[in-house]
Design a protein around this motif. Sequence first.
Motif, short mmCIF file in Angstrom:
data_model
loop_
_atom_site.label_atom_id
_atom_site.label_comp_id
_atom_site.label_asym_id
_atom_site.label_seq_id
_atom_site.Cartn_x
_atom_site.Cartn_y
_atom_site.Cartn_z
N MET A 266 -4.71 7.03 -6.12
CA MET A 266 -3.93 6.17 -5.24
C MET A 266 -4.26 6.45 -3.77
N LYS A 267 -4.33 7.72 -3.42
CA LYS A 267 -4.67 8.08 -2.04
C LYS A 267 -6.07 7.57 -1.69
N MET A 268 -6.99 7.73 -2.63
CA MET A 268 -8.36 7.24 -2.42
C MET A 268 -8.37 5.73 -2.18
N PHE A 269 -7.64 4.98 -3.00
CA PHE A 269 -7.62 3.52 -2.86
C PHE A 269 -7.01 3.10 -1.53
N LEU A 270 -5.88 3.67 -1.17
CA LEU A 270 -5.18 3.25 0.04
C LEU A 270 -5.98 3.53 1.30
N THR A 271 -6.86 4.51 1.24
CA THR A 271 -7.66 4.83 2.43
C THR A 271 -8.98 4.05 2.47
N ARG A 272 -9.17 3.08 1.55
CA ARG A 272 -10.36 2.22 1.58
C ARG A 272 -10.17 1.04 2.52
N LEU A 273 -8.93 0.73 2.90
CA LEU A 273 -8.62 -0.50 3.63
C LEU A 273 -9.30 -0.52 5.00
N GLY A 274 -10.04 -1.60 5.27
CA GLY A 274 -10.74 -1.75 6.54
C GLY A 274 -10.12 -2.83 7.41
N TYR A 275 -10.84 -3.20 8.49
CA TYR A 275 -10.35 -4.20 9.43
C TYR A 275 -10.30 -5.58 8.78
N GLY A 276 -9.26 -6.33 9.13
CA GLY A 276 -9.13 -7.71 8.66
C GLY A 276 -8.82 -7.84 7.18
N SER A 277 -8.32 -6.77 6.57
CA SER A 277 -8.06 -6.78 5.12
C SER A 277 -6.58 -6.69 4.82
N LYS A 278 -6.23 -7.19 3.64
CA LYS A 278 -4.89 -7.03 3.08
C LYS A 278 -5.01 -6.37 1.73
N ALA A 279 -4.02 -5.55 1.37
CA ALA A 279 -4.00 -4.93 0.06
C ALA A 279 -2.63 -5.12 -0.58
N VAL A 280 -2.64 -5.43 -1.87
CA VAL A 280 -1.40 -5.54 -2.64
C VAL A 280 -1.53 -4.61 -3.84
#
Length: 379
Positions: A266-280
């Motif tokens: 989960m920590k790995m996934f959440l820290t993948r988010l870059g500019y201009g992105s949304k995550a659900v």
Amino acid sequence: MTQARSETSPSPATTAPPANPEEACTLELTFDSQEEILRLTGTHSALLKEVATRSGAQVSARGNSILISGAEPKVKICERFLRGASKLLKEGLDISVRDVAHSVRGLERDPKSSLEDLLEQVVLITPRRKPIAPKTAAQREYLAQIRKYDLTFGIGPAGTGKTYLAMAMAASALMQRKVKRIILTRPAVEAGEKLGFLPGDLSEKVNPYLRPLYDAMNDMLDYEKIQELRSRNQIEVAPLAFMRGRTLNDCFVILDEAQNATTDQMKMFLTRLGYGSKAVVTGDITQTDLPKSSRSGLATAQQILSNVDGIAFSHFTDVDVVRHPLVQRIVLAYDQHDQDIAEKRAAAKAAREAESQTAEVKLNKEPPGEEGETPEKTT
């Protein structure tokens, strides 16, 4: 739009509404420019023809005007649609033929509703012309949070639309070019069964775990469109383990079945988010398939991130289940069962603690025996 002129037959000069609602009337809507008319009518007048078909009125464009004729209720529906469409087009919102059927039905059901209200609720119109829209208050709040925040968690039982609505938001964002790619991922964890080594190449091995995501996407876009987007890497479906080391810019990312992700994943996934992105991130904490020794990364994230600015949590209950009515009763039955077990465990623990305290009190009150006497010290 500059003016509207209403007439009723047989007298074109009449401006008062007809006494009989079914009596034919004519309404002329005049707009600011020919360009506005072209956008309202659509390519080859397809949008205007669909409005006429769905409302039952006769609609035609002449110069900078649109003429509507027919029974008064049908004419009024057309007028409300076209006025709303004109306003939304000026605000930059695209209106397609797919929007017409759902919108006209909504305007007919609720005389006080506007096209703006209806299209704000609809997330996407499927190729089968089925509108995807929230059906419960929790779902409406969930969509509002996805629009507002870059990271949203949807937590609740199966059948509440967590993943489906997130997928619809992702498809809508891609079609409107708000993002460049959709990335769908989930942990490759078996649901209580050991399937062993699966045959085939890497894609064939992970495909069974990702099948639900493909199914949802097939509901929302044409098969040919999906294949085209996948060939251009604009739609990517991959196991969670493949996210490590990536930076996801200009993407709409969905992590499904997040209760089966470990804390590290989960920590790995959440820290993948870059500019201009949304995550659900979606999941049901009560249905984890992880080994009993592993703590769900979703539960940990909820505990750690609940007060972090810019992150939203949406919680669903059995009230929000939108599958077969049996699903809601099944969810309630399991919840009640879990509650009964928790109460029995709490009662057993309280009884053990009370018994331990009673034994300790008795031990303290007992006078020391011969063996318990402290021998006198000799000098």
